[in-house]
Design an enzyme around this catalytic site. Structure first.
Site, mmCIF file in Angstrom:
data_model
loop_
_atom_site.group_PDB
_atom_site.id
_atom_site.type_symbol
_atom_site.label_atom_id
_atom_site.label_comp_id
_atom_site.label_asym_id
_atom_site.label_seq_id
_atom_site.Cartn_x
_atom_site.Cartn_y
_atom_site.Cartn_z
ATOM 1 C CD GLU B 66 -1.817 -2.382 1.323
ATOM 2 O OE1 GLU B 66 -0.679 -2.659 1.776
ATOM 3 O OE2 GLU B 66 -2.658 -3.252 1.076
ATOM 4 C CD GLN B 88 -7.860 -6.783 -2.163
ATOM 5 O OE1 GLN B 88 -7.546 -7.655 -1.360
ATOM 6 N NE2 GLN B 88 -7.479 -6.814 -3.427
ATOM 7 C CG PHE B 89 -11.253 -4.390 2.612
ATOM 8 C CD1 PHE B 89 -12.613 -4.438 2.914
ATOM 9 C CD2 PHE B 89 -10.701 -5.461 1.917
ATOM 10 C CE1 PHE B 89 -13.404 -5.518 2.544
ATOM 11 C CE2 PHE B 89 -11.485 -6.540 1.539
ATOM 12 C CZ PHE B 89 -12.842 -6.575 1.853
ATOM 13 C CG HIS B 135 -11.995 -6.843 6.137
ATOM 14 N ND1 HIS B 135 -11.093 -7.447 6.972
ATOM 15 C CD2 HIS B 135 -11.554 -7.090 4.884
ATOM 16 C CE1 HIS B 135 -10.161 -8.047 6.240
ATOM 17 N NE2 HIS B 135 -10.422 -7.844 4.977
HETATM 18 C C1 LIG Z 1 -1.883 -5.089 4.146
HETATM 19 C C2 LIG Z 1 -2.922 -5.823 3.400
HETATM 20 N N1 LIG Z 1 -3.224 -5.483 2.147
HETATM 21 C C3 LIG Z 1 -4.181 -6.122 1.457
HETATM 22 C C4 LIG Z 1 -4.885 -7.146 2.029
HETATM 23 C C5 LIG Z 1 -6.009 -7.830 1.254
HETATM 24 N N2 LIG Z 1 -5.670 -9.224 0.969
HETATM 25 C C6 LIG Z 1 -6.058 -10.229 1.772
HETATM 26 S S1 LIG Z 1 -5.449 -11.711 1.300
HETATM 27 C C7 LIG Z 1 -4.689 -11.015 -0.048
HETATM 28 C C8 LIG Z 1 -3.873 -11.860 -0.958
HETATM 29 C C9 LIG Z 1 -2.824 -12.585 -0.188
HETATM 30 O O1 LIG Z 1 -2.003 -13.312 -1.031
HETATM 31 P P1 LIG Z 1 -0.894 -14.254 -0.409
HETATM 32 O O2 LIG Z 1 -0.088 -13.517 0.578
HETATM 33 O O3 LIG Z 1 -0.162 -14.881 -1.548
HETATM 34 O O4 LIG Z 1 -1.707 -15.345 0.406
HETATM 35 P P2 LIG Z 1 -2.741 -16.424 -0.156
HETATM 36 O O5 LIG Z 1 -4.087 -15.814 -0.023
HETATM 37 O O6 LIG Z 1 -2.364 -16.735 -1.559
HETATM 38 O O7 LIG Z 1 -2.585 -17.590 0.738
HETATM 39 C C10 LIG Z 1 -4.906 -9.631 -0.093
HETATM 40 C C11 LIG Z 1 -4.386 -8.732 -1.132
HETATM 41 C C12 LIG Z 1 -4.560 -7.469 3.362
HETATM 42 N N3 LIG Z 1 -5.195 -8.449 4.006
HETATM 43 N N4 LIG Z 1 -3.579 -6.815 4.006
#
Ligand SMILES: Cc1ncc(C[n+]2csc(CCOP(=O)(O)OP(=O)(O)O)c2C)c(N)n1
Ligand SMILES: Cc1ncc(C[n+]2csc(CCOP(=O)(O)OP(=O)(O)O)c2C)c(N)n1
Ligand SMILES: [Mg+2]
Ligand SMILES: [Mg+2]
Lengths: 378, 334, 378, 334
Positions: B66, B88-89, B135
């Site tokens: 971010e 995203q949120f 959220h």
């Molecule tokens: C700081 C932050 N930014 C964005 C999100 C939104 N978000 C939740 S899960 C996700 C994807 C995560 O990908 P990864 O780390 O590869 O884990 P996976 O879901 O593939 O296990 C995102 C963008 C978040 N939870 N925290």
């Protein structure tokens, strides 16, 4: 450089171990251990498919982030830990909460790790959950049981892990701290800050990267310039290992190497486990995921079901006969295709017990919402 | 049975998507960036279709970073681009906080007007949906207390589109709070003009006229206020409902004018009370419209707690129809 | 991995260049270039010592972060740039503002880069500064002149640099963006996020790390686990070069390699320049610095004055006689020891011109403080 | 000439240092961390001598990583430690913002009381010193709007020591704003008790009694208010000056009691106006002490701008003696 140089010294990292077939940690596992590991894979899988079914029946709120196809990483990472070691799971690691230091048997009520009752109470949003269902889904943990409380902010608990490790060192403890993370979260600034700090002070923090090739709708190549996320380790001068995330024993081998290394005071380690996300990002995303991930890619990524891979290894180890391997056939099946008969009865019963407790546990009283903002009677 | 089909009503999310699409279309120097906004089309679908239409270079799928999303927007703006940066949120905006308050908000000031920042940081916000601590946030007050940022929060599809376009064209950095519980809410769908239109920043909307008390709000709570006004009417109390729509700049006059008529006010928002924007409105009213007031101005806000997960707890800490009605009644009785 | 794989592809970084004595970029520099480079070193040094003197005389507010002993990094990094390239200096890089694209001559009034008048007006807090002295000290810049506005938040302008580079790519430009940073700032999360992003998209962002061995009162070994900060590059799969920060021509060589690499679309580069901070962190810190950095360490670190090193190289190149080299003897001297006679007269005159302008420039009117919060007549 | 030397007066900075030293001494589970706090002893010297006394393990020189400084403190607290985390300037807290508002502030709440966070994040704050945008901030409102954090700002050496000790022992996370312009201010030096003492959080101090108007403030502006009260006295106006000392928790009663006497109030702080804590105080007064008010409650705050560098500009945007006096006079005349 300076006479005032502080506690840390700058040295090159020990090279990661060669795959030395003659002294793999897995070879020291007994038959009982190995069968237990298989059972834990069933357990993790069953937890997942059962929750999907419960949600379909309208029993649950919240998003399901399936760990299907990634269970070998959870079981293999946790199996060899000591009870005093710490674990930090994230959204996709729900089974890690009850499988923590699982060597001490998930069906033993005296074991460490959260009980299945507590974990289910959390999923059901009931007061029997360790956090009294104030935060959602996987966002639980336990100081007493050495599980760092999960949170939404990706990579946000890695500095928690360094702090836990630092405090343990002050206490002259010998715990290691294992954090589980999606590969996507390695892009966060806090990942860098915390690993950098851990490497300076040689803190026993082991960062497991579950590389399931997607972060929500973003593929690996838009997250990182290199193919292997283990290479992130190179920038810190710490070992970066790669494990076959479908093979619980390979994960176990790499983790045991890392645990020995870290516990010996040599510093942090990163372990990338290669795997593939079975479904959408969360259950809300399944339909859209089918668009951004064409079926052939998904089929390819799910070809090596960790349960099947484990069975094959057990057969090769001589701990399982092909007939025994066929007794419960959960592998390769989605929630819709699988039934209770595909799992060992004790696995089903274990979860039944948790769900029964969760259903019976009361919803917290509304007034609780105003409590525990600040220390009470403090 | 007519040959001409009635124009379709559109939801809040579609209105936002159209705003982005149209602005991307009219301004070749506009870029969108965010996590999962391209291939996926955004977690909620606000950017759906944009990458196919405008290409991968202009609709960037960012890593989960971010701070870099904001910082990169700052750099693009410095080099002449207009940027939409999606969180995203909105809860995750805290990870990019430094870049927002110290770079984005201050660039124009620091450069004495050399470099303005046409950057809109937008994302889904708000509680009532069972999103729990991370959220559900409405953290607009942080940005209202950081000079140099416009802060906007629409409550209708028409405003969502018109305000987003205004924010993008304003040339000022804007934090744009979208109410995710309104994204697909059927009851608020409306027909949108075919032609390009703007809703000006800094202009409140009177959502309902009344004479006995003024209810001031924005975002989701506007609907709580409208429902409360309905209920108050049954009790013989005529409530005026003001939707401020943009917090910075704020249409103070609309509020003062209403109070000059009603002499009573309840301010409602779902952010934590202390140093929240409801308090800011109350403070301005007290300072600038004191002479009109016949009763203390009251706020109904979230309690000073995080937003808990399970429904009864979540509702306990948030503004509700009941809380607004009883505050309004007490104020009128004062 | 995925058919939807976006613009980036994951490949291994090109290996950094061998030190190939037969094709060093510096060998293409003319005598005129080389003498200009030496003059620029004088200029940077003179700017520093003169400001120290002006402050001692009570003419200045604000903290002086001396670039003494680090001038070769500034001059060597900037000398070969094109006018359309961008530069992002930080607190210790004040001369970079007027030395930007210095090949185009700092005493040419039509050149890019800020004028000495503008820079001095900033230091003196006058309205003639590009930012009308709203922000302090080094916190200036210029969109027109392609200088990213410096800020306090360390590493905070690296994503600005990626954004500038990304926009330039959209415009089908060929600019590279050079950011200057202390080694301490590489610990910031935003450093990681921005370099990661740049490496995914192969953006032409060159990150110069001025490793002066201290970040304020913290030595290298408490900032990073490895000795060479260039190794941070390894975690991103991008080239990480090391330059002798005392040798302007070595810095120039590494920078020219990086510029060619980046301009060719191959991606970002990190260049660590080894140097040593001459004084305290800022002029307020000189006394305390003497405690945390014992004199022998400081003497050792300042042994190779970049002006002296440059002269030696010019003698070897045949562009300077020993007599000429002795004409102005600024090297090795602190502000208190040095006089105007130790510098070429045009250097002194140049700065005189800037200071004259600054002194004559009015302080901004108080009411200006309320302006430019939001776009006016926008 | 007496044989007994008069006890030495101590400055604000020394008071803070003593608080840390004594708390480190009494609690072996306490740790200090921050940039340059050990070898150097801190940019301003607040931690001078601590590393020599308590060792490198307990007084940690951190890399330039504010987010990790906070996050690491969270982890240490989870594992039983009490932590002081220094921000070199409070302005840099924005780099650790997410860890503060989403981890530190919420841990106790999320765990339903299992895990409290005895963590004090402290650092030099405030303007008037020519620090410009990034070395002058008072960003306390961000944290007041983030439930779960205590927010404290002392104005005297005695309070600095007593409040810091209270914060450390409270077991709650605290953002502790130190006024760097007071660190070495001679005029406010005072003799401190030899014995251990605490100043309770949530208890305001009446710095001067008065009957005609109440001036409410904290931090540096307390002295502006005291000077204004002095000047007002010459004009026949008796001003009461309240130093709230802790913002969260807030001693509302002290404010209301004073206003019940004076019926008039000016609230002064040097943070940006919109959603700042001065507005919060005004809002609470309006809501809860409305009946006492004979004039609109007024705020004197920083303008909604960053803090510019050069002196005339800096002073233009900040509260001053003159601004307070004229607001007080207008309020009394209302
Ligand atoms: C700081 C932050 N930014 C964005 C999100 C939104 N978000 C939740 S899960 C996700 C994807 C995560 O990908 P990864 O780390 O590869 O884990 P996976 O879901 O593939 O296990 C995102 C963008 C978040 N939870 N925290
Ligand atoms: C985000 C942030 N944290 C802390 C500081 C305070 N600070 C200013 S300079 C400095 C040390 C910088 O060290 P380094 O990056 O090595 O640069 P050097 O001063 O040695 O050139 C610190 C800690 C800051 N400016 N920004
Ligand atoms: Mg992933
Ligand atoms: Mg340095």
């Amino acid at each position: 450089m300076s006479p005032n140089s502080g506690t840390a010294t700058a040295v090159k990292a020990e090279a990661p171990p060669e795959t030395d077939q003659s002294r793999r940690p897995q070879d020291a596992l007994t038959k009982e251990d190995c069968l237990e590991i298989l059972k834990q894979l069933y357990l993790a899988r069953y937890f997942d498919v059962r929750l999907i079914k419960e949600k379909k029946r309208g029993h649950l709120r919240g998003t399901l982030y399936s760990s299907h196809n990634q269970e070998a990483i959870l079981v293999g990472s946790l199996y060899g830990l000591q009870p005093n070691d710490w674990v930090s799971p994230i959204h996709r690691d729900m089974p890690a909460f009850f499988l923590k230091d699982a060597k001490f048997k998930w069906d033993d009520r005296e074991r460490m790790g959260l009980s299945i009752e507590e974990v289910c109470a959390q999923v059901w949003g009931k007061s029997g959950s360790p956090g009294r269902a104030r935060d959602n889904w996987s966002h639980i943990g336990s100081r007493a049981k050495h599980i760092i409380h999960s949170t939404s902010m990706l990579a946000g608990t890695i500095p928690t892990a360094t702090g836990v490790a630092y405090a343990d060192r002050l206490n002259r403890g010998d715990a290691v701290v294992v954090t589980l993370n999606g590969e996507g979260s390695t892009a966060q600034g806090i990942f860098h800050e915390a690993i950098n700090f851990a490497s300076i002070h040689k803190l026993p923090v082991i960062t497991v990267i579950e590389n399931n090739q997607w972060a929500y709708g973003t593929p690996n190549e838009l997250e990182y310039a290199l193919e292997d996320f283990a290479r992130r380790a190179d920038g810190y001068g710490i070992p970066g290992l790669i494990a076959d995330g479908q093979d619980v024993f390979d994960v176990y081998d790499k983790m045991m190497w890392a645990v020995d290394y870290s516990r010996a005071g040599k510093g942090p380690v990163i372990i990338e486990c290669k795997t593939f996300r079975a479904y959408g990002h969360g259950d809300h995303d399944d339909d859209r995921a089918a668009k951004y991930r064409p079926k052939p890619e998904v089929d390819e990524g799910r070809k090596r079901d960790p349960i099947a891979v484990c069975k094959q290894a057990l057969i090769e180890k001589g701990f399982l006969t092909p007939q025994e391997a066929n007794q419960w056939m959960a592998e390769g099946k989605n929630a819709a295709e699988v039934s209770n008969d595909d799992f060992p009865p004790e696995v089903v019963q274990y979860l039944d017990r948790g769900i029964e407790f969760a259903v019976a546990s009361p919803v917290p009283e509304p007034e609780e919402a105003a409590r525990w903002v600040f220390k009470e009677n403090g | 049975m007519s040959a001409v089909a009635a124009p379709a009503k559109k939801n809040y999310l579609t209105a936002l998507r159209e705003a982005l699409d149209e602005e991307m279309g009219r301004n070749p120097d506009m870029v969108c960036e965010g996590e999962d906004i391209g291939i996926l089309g955004g977690a909620f679908g606000v950017t759906e279709g944009l990458q196919a239409k405008y290409g991968k270079e202009r609709v960037i799928d960012m890593p989960i970073s971010e701070a870099c999303i904001v910082g990169n927007a700052v750099g693009m703006a410095l080099n002449g681009k207009t940027v939409m940066a999606e969180m995203q949120f909105i809860d995750f905006i805290s990870c990019g906080f430094d870049q927002i308050v110290n770079m984005l908000a201050t660039y124009y000031y620091r450069t004495a007007g050399e470099v303005n920042m046409p950057v809109v940081v937008r994302g889904p916000a708000g509680a009532y949906g069972g999103g729990a601590l991370y959220h559900s946030q409405m953290n607009e007050a942080w940005f209202c207390n950081s000079p140099g940022l416009q802060v906007v929060c629409p409550s209708t599809p028409y405003d969502a589109k018109g305000l987003l376009k205004s924010a993008i064209r304003s040339g000022n950095p804007t934090i744009f709070f979208e109410i995710k519980e309104l994204y697909r809410k059927r009851e608020i769908e409306e027909v949108l003009p075919n032609e390009d239109y703007l809703v000006p920043l800094g202009k409140a909307a009177i959502r309902r006229e009344g004479t006995d008390i003024t209810l001031v709000s924005y975002g989701q709570n506007v609907y709580h206020c409208l429902a409360a006004a309905q209920e108050l009417q049954g009790m013989g109390i005529s409530a005026e409902v003001i939707d401020i729509r943009s917090l910075v700049p704020l249409d103070e006059q609309a509020i003062y004018e209403s109070i000059s008529k009603t002499s009573r006010v309840v301010v409602v928002n779902e952010a934590p009370m202390t140093c929240g924007f409801a308090g800011e409105i109350v403070a301005r009213i007290s300072q600038n419209a004191f002479k009109y007031l016949d009763a203390p101005p009251v706020r109904i806000t979230r309690l000073d707690t995080p937003v808990p997960w399970v429904k009864p707890l979540e509702l306990y800490v948030l503004p509700s129809l009941e809380k607004i009605v009883s505050a309004a009644v007490a104020t009128v009785k004062y």
